[in-house]
Each structure stands twice: as structure tokens, then as C-alpha cells.
Write a protein that holds these residues in place. Structure first.
Motif, PDB file in Angstrom:
ATOM      1  N   ALA A 295       0.930  -1.184  -0.063  1.00 58.96           N
ATOM      2  CA  ALA A 295       0.077  -0.075   0.139  1.00 58.96           C
ATOM      3  C   ALA A 295       0.858   1.223   0.024  1.00 58.96           C
ATOM      4  CB  ALA A 295      -0.926  -0.046   1.084  1.00 58.96           C
ATOM      5  N   ALA A 296       1.825   1.291   0.679  1.00 62.46           N
ATOM      6  CA  ALA A 296       2.882   2.262   0.984  1.00 62.46           C
ATOM      7  C   ALA A 296       3.231   2.952  -0.484  1.00 62.46           C
ATOM      8  CB  ALA A 296       3.967   2.079   1.935  1.00 62.46           C
ATOM      9  N   LYS A 297       3.431   2.108  -1.443  1.00 65.22           N
ATOM     10  CA  LYS A 297       4.230   2.168  -2.757  1.00 65.22           C
ATOM     11  C   LYS A 297       3.140   2.127  -3.970  1.00 65.22           C
ATOM     12  CE  LYS A 297       8.771   0.614  -1.620  1.00 65.22           C
ATOM     13  NZ  LYS A 297       9.752  -0.284  -2.305  1.00 65.22           N
ATOM     14  N   ASN A 298       1.816   2.182  -3.394  1.00 62.43           N
ATOM     15  CA  ASN A 298       0.712   1.739  -4.362  1.00 62.43           C
ATOM     16  C   ASN A 298       1.032   0.918  -5.353  1.00 62.43           C
ATOM     17  OD1 ASN A 298      -0.868   4.041  -2.989  1.00 62.43           O
ATOM     18  ND2 ASN A 298       0.518   5.311  -4.001  1.00 62.43           N
ATOM     19  N   THR A 299       1.753  -0.190  -4.998  1.00 62.61           N
ATOM     20  CA  THR A 299       2.327  -1.010  -6.095  1.00 62.61           C
ATOM     21  C   THR A 299       1.597  -2.553  -5.547  1.00 62.61           C
ATOM     22  OG1 THR A 299       4.062   0.058  -6.350  1.00 62.61           O
ATOM     23  CG2 THR A 299       4.186  -2.335  -6.886  1.00 62.61           C
ATOM     24  N   VAL A 300       1.245  -3.420  -6.930  1.00 64.92           N
ATOM     25  CA  VAL A 300       0.948  -4.566  -6.697  1.00 64.92           C
ATOM     26  C   VAL A 300       1.766  -5.413  -7.529  1.00 64.92           C
ATOM     27  CG1 VAL A 300      -0.706  -4.510  -8.860  1.00 64.92           C
ATOM     28  CG2 VAL A 300      -1.199  -6.266  -6.863  1.00 64.92           C
ATOM     29  N   TYR A 301       1.922  -6.654  -6.947  1.00 66.89           N
ATOM     30  CA  TYR A 301       3.071  -7.731  -7.351  1.00 66.89           C
ATOM     31  C   TYR A 301       2.217  -8.969  -7.796  1.00 66.89           C
ATOM     32  CZ  TYR A 301       6.144  -4.467  -5.025  1.00 66.89           C
ATOM     33  OH  TYR A 301       6.883  -3.366  -4.385  1.00 66.89           O
ATOM     34  N   LEU A 302       3.252  -9.697  -8.799  1.00 58.20           N
ATOM     35  CA  LEU A 302       2.503 -11.195  -9.104  1.00 58.20           C
ATOM     36  C   LEU A 302       3.835 -11.907  -9.277  1.00 58.20           C
ATOM     37  CD1 LEU A 302       0.136 -12.845  -9.709  1.00 58.20           C
ATOM     38  CD2 LEU A 302       0.797 -12.519 -12.196  1.00 58.20           C
ATOM     39  N   GLN A 303       4.035 -12.617  -8.037  1.00 63.79           N
ATOM     40  CA  GLN A 303       5.283 -13.482  -8.305  1.00 63.79           C
ATOM     41  C   GLN A 303       4.580 -14.945  -8.849  1.00 63.79           C
ATOM     42  OE1 GLN A 303       8.340 -13.393  -6.978  1.00 63.79           O
ATOM     43  NE2 GLN A 303       8.629 -15.315  -7.891  1.00 63.79           N
ATOM     44  N   MET A 304       5.505 -15.371  -9.849  1.00 67.62           N
ATOM     45  CA  MET A 304       5.023 -16.421 -10.861  1.00 67.62           C
ATOM     46  C   MET A 304       6.176 -17.541 -10.678  1.00 67.62           C
ATOM     47  SD  MET A 304       3.375 -14.386 -14.000  1.00 67.62           S
ATOM     48  CE  MET A 304       4.879 -13.520 -14.402  1.00 67.62           C
ATOM     49  N   ASN A 305       5.714 -18.626  -9.927  1.00 68.13           N
ATOM     50  CA  ASN A 305       6.843 -19.670 -10.077  1.00 68.13           C
ATOM     51  C   ASN A 305       6.374 -20.912 -10.722  1.00 68.13           C
ATOM     52  OD1 ASN A 305       8.200 -18.227  -7.935  1.00 68.13           O
ATOM     53  ND2 ASN A 305       6.926 -18.901  -6.551  1.00 68.13           N
ATOM     54  N   SER A 306       7.202 -21.746 -10.994  1.00 64.20           N
ATOM     55  CA  SER A 306       6.863 -23.037 -11.686  1.00 64.20           C
ATOM     56  C   SER A 306       6.205 -22.782 -13.061  1.00 64.20           C
ATOM     57  CB  SER A 306       5.805 -23.831 -10.951  1.00 64.20           C
ATOM     58  OG  SER A 306       6.803 -24.104  -9.791  1.00 64.20           O
ATOM     59  N   LEU A 307       6.814 -21.656 -13.790  1.00 63.99           N
ATOM     60  CA  LEU A 307       5.876 -21.156 -14.954  1.00 63.99           C
ATOM     61  C   LEU A 307       6.170 -22.414 -16.038  1.00 63.99           C
ATOM     62  CD1 LEU A 307       7.519 -17.544 -15.171  1.00 63.99           C
ATOM     63  CD2 LEU A 307       4.992 -18.469 -15.237  1.00 63.99           C
ATOM     64  N   LYS A 308       4.951 -22.214 -16.840  1.00 63.57           N
ATOM     65  CA  LYS A 308       4.677 -23.448 -17.794  1.00 63.57           C
ATOM     66  C   LYS A 308       4.742 -22.730 -19.289  1.00 63.57           C
ATOM     67  CE  LYS A 308       1.820 -26.175 -14.652  1.00 63.57           C
ATOM     68  NZ  LYS A 308       0.604 -26.767 -14.352  1.00 63.57           N
ATOM     69  N   PRO A 309       4.847 -23.169 -20.367  1.00 63.28           N
ATOM     70  CA  PRO A 309       4.646 -22.601 -21.654  1.00 63.28           C
ATOM     71  C   PRO A 309       3.233 -22.089 -21.806  1.00 63.28           C
ATOM     72  CG  PRO A 309       6.030 -24.649 -21.800  1.00 63.28           C
ATOM     73  CD  PRO A 309       5.309 -24.636 -20.572  1.00 63.28           C
ATOM     74  N   GLU A 310       2.194 -22.786 -21.237  1.00 61.31           N
ATOM     75  CA  GLU A 310       0.931 -22.150 -21.239  1.00 61.31           C
ATOM     76  C   GLU A 310       0.672 -21.013 -20.534  1.00 61.31           C
ATOM     77  OE1 GLU A 310       1.785 -25.424 -20.625  1.00 61.31           O
ATOM     78  OE2 GLU A 310       0.458 -26.064 -19.045  1.00 61.31           O
ATOM     79  N   ASP A 311       1.531 -20.439 -19.625  1.00 61.04           N
ATOM     80  CA  ASP A 311       1.505 -19.103 -19.183  1.00 61.04           C
ATOM     81  C   ASP A 311       2.026 -17.955 -20.245  1.00 61.04           C
ATOM     82  OD1 ASP A 311       2.898 -20.821 -16.092  1.00 61.04           O
ATOM     83  OD2 ASP A 311       0.566 -20.374 -16.415  1.00 61.04           O
ATOM     84  N   THR A 312       2.502 -18.336 -21.131  1.00 59.56           N
ATOM     85  CA  THR A 312       2.903 -17.310 -22.193  1.00 59.56           C
ATOM     86  C   THR A 312       1.889 -16.428 -22.643  1.00 59.56           C
ATOM     87  OG1 THR A 312       4.732 -18.617 -23.032  1.00 59.56           O
ATOM     88  CG2 THR A 312       3.882 -16.930 -24.285  1.00 59.56           C
ATOM     89  N   ALA A 313       1.723 -15.141 -22.249  1.00 62.19           N
ATOM     90  CA  ALA A 313       0.750 -14.144 -22.893  1.00 62.19           C
ATOM     91  C   ALA A 313       1.371 -12.718 -22.272  1.00 62.19           C
ATOM     92  CB  ALA A 313      -0.477 -14.526 -21.908  1.00 62.19           C
ATOM     93  N   VAL A 314       0.688 -11.626 -23.028  1.00 60.32           N
ATOM     94  CA  VAL A 314       0.702 -10.480 -22.384  1.00 60.32           C
ATOM     95  C   VAL A 314      -0.050 -10.269 -21.259  1.00 60.32           C
ATOM     96  CG1 VAL A 314       0.587  -7.875 -23.053  1.00 60.32           C
ATOM     97  CG2 VAL A 314       0.884  -9.551 -24.859  1.00 60.32           C
ATOM     98  N   TYR A 315       0.567 -10.017 -20.083  1.00 53.12           N
ATOM     99  CA  TYR A 315      -0.182  -9.705 -18.735  1.00 53.12           C
ATOM    100  C   TYR A 315      -0.136  -8.283 -18.513  1.00 53.12           C
ATOM    101  CZ  TYR A 315       0.971 -14.452 -17.458  1.00 53.12           C
ATOM    102  OH  TYR A 315       0.981 -15.836 -17.622  1.00 53.12           O
ATOM    103  N   TYR A 316      -1.241  -7.890 -18.246  1.00 54.73           N
ATOM    104  CA  TYR A 316      -1.889  -6.636 -17.846  1.00 54.73           C
ATOM    105  C   TYR A 316      -2.464  -6.314 -16.394  1.00 54.73           C
ATOM    106  CZ  TYR A 316      -2.622  -6.402 -22.947  1.00 54.73           C
ATOM    107  OH  TYR A 316      -2.382  -6.592 -24.290  1.00 54.73           O
ATOM    108  N   CYS A 317      -1.962  -5.188 -16.030  1.00 53.49           N
ATOM    109  CA  CYS A 317      -2.673  -4.769 -14.697  1.00 53.49           C
ATOM    110  C   CYS A 317      -3.688  -4.076 -14.721  1.00 53.49           C
ATOM    111  CB  CYS A 317      -1.200  -3.839 -14.012  1.00 53.49           C
ATOM    112  SG  CYS A 317      -1.585  -3.151 -12.487  1.00 53.49           S
ATOM    113  N   ASN A 318      -4.370  -4.133 -13.501  1.00 53.84           N
ATOM    114  CA  ASN A 318      -5.741  -3.681 -13.648  1.00 53.84           C
ATOM    115  C   ASN A 318      -6.233  -3.195 -12.324  1.00 53.84           C
ATOM    116  OD1 ASN A 318      -8.859  -4.517 -12.568  1.00 53.84           O
ATOM    117  ND2 ASN A 318      -9.066  -3.807 -14.844  1.00 53.84           N
ATOM    118  N   ALA A 319      -6.831  -2.001 -12.310  1.00 53.26           N
ATOM    119  CA  ALA A 319      -7.365  -1.447 -11.268  1.00 53.26           C
ATOM    120  C   ALA A 319      -8.800  -0.975 -11.256  1.00 53.26           C
ATOM    121  CB  ALA A 319      -6.472   0.200 -10.909  1.00 53.26           C
ATOM    122  N   GLN A 320      -9.528  -1.359 -10.333  1.00 49.60           N
ATOM    123  CA  GLN A 320     -10.967  -1.135 -10.395  1.00 49.60           C
ATOM    124  C   GLN A 320     -11.054  -0.073  -9.178  1.00 49.60           C
ATOM    125  OE1 GLN A 320     -13.205  -4.747  -9.406  1.00 49.60           O
ATOM    126  NE2 GLN A 320     -11.895  -5.980 -10.697  1.00 49.60           N
TER     127      GLN A 320
END
Length: 120
Positions: A73-98
Motif C-alpha cells: 500500500a505504501a508504494k501503491n504497487t501490486v506484485y505477481l510472483q510467478m513460480n513453476s512457469l509453464k509454456p501455457e502461461d505465455t501471454a501479455v500480462y495486464y495490470c488492472n485497477a478497479q
């Protein structure tokens, strides 16, 4: 307006890890939730993970146990830690705020997207 700036994408081998970051700026008050979506070629954009102001987290089934979403919250930042990645995870990743606009209206804001490519 809310501006979202993503970073952290790249190329990684199957089984590897990446961490995506998304920094929010601008009119960030009343942001209810932030999350990550992804879109692979020829497919619809799908929700990957979401975190609310109350720190409730939701994940799509295919990433449960491998991906972790967190929010600083202090940095207004969200993270996504992705482990054990697979080829099917290949994509463009978009951040979203509601953002809450009125009691019955919310507005979505999007980052520019960051490419994640997982080689087999």
C-alpha cells in the motif's frame, strides 16, 4: 485518472520464475481492487489474480499454488510472483485497477501490458 505502469516481464524457461510489478499513480483513492489479467494470442483476456483493499485474494484455477499476488500500500504497487512457469502461461500480462466512481459504478483502468514468454 489512474495510471498503471508494469514491469518485470521477459523470457524464462519452463519451471522458472518471474515477478511482475505494477505501480499506480494519479487519482488512486477509492481503488477497490487491483489485479492481473493475461491475453494469449487468439484467446480472450482472462483474470489471473486479484487482490482487494481488504487483502482478499482470488486466483484462476490454472495458477493456484504457483502464482502469488501481493500489494504494498505504501508504494501503491501490486506484485505477481510467478513460480513453476509453464509454456501455457505465455501471454501479455495486464495490470488492472478497479476504482469506485459511485455507489453503483466502478471503472477499470489498464496498464500497457508486459510480455511473459515461457520456453519449453
Amino acid at each position: 485518472q489512474v495510471q498503471l505502469v508494469e514491469s518485470g516481464g521477459g523470457l524464462v524457461q519452463s519451471g522458472g520464475s518471474l515477478r511482475l510489478s505494477c505501480a499506480a499513480s494519479g487519482s488512486i483513492f477509492s481503488i477497490y481492487a487491483m489485479g492481473w489479467y493475461r491475453q494469449a494470442p487468439g484467446k480472450q483476456r482472462e483474470l489471473v489474480a486479484l487482490i482487494t483493499n481488504s487483502m482478499t485474494k482470488n486466483y484462476t484455477d490454472s495458477v493456484k499454488g504457483r502464482f502469488t499476488i501481493s500489494r504494498e500500500a505504501a508504494k501503491n504497487t501490486v506484485y505477481l510472483q510467478m513460480n513453476s512457469l509453464k509454456p501455457e502461461d505465455t501471454a501479455v500480462y495486464y495490470c488492472n485497477a478497479q476504482k469506485v466512481i459511485t455507489l453503483t459504478t466502478m471503472k477499470d483502468y489498464w496498464g500497457q501490458g508486459t510480455q511473459v514468454t515461457v520456453s519449453s
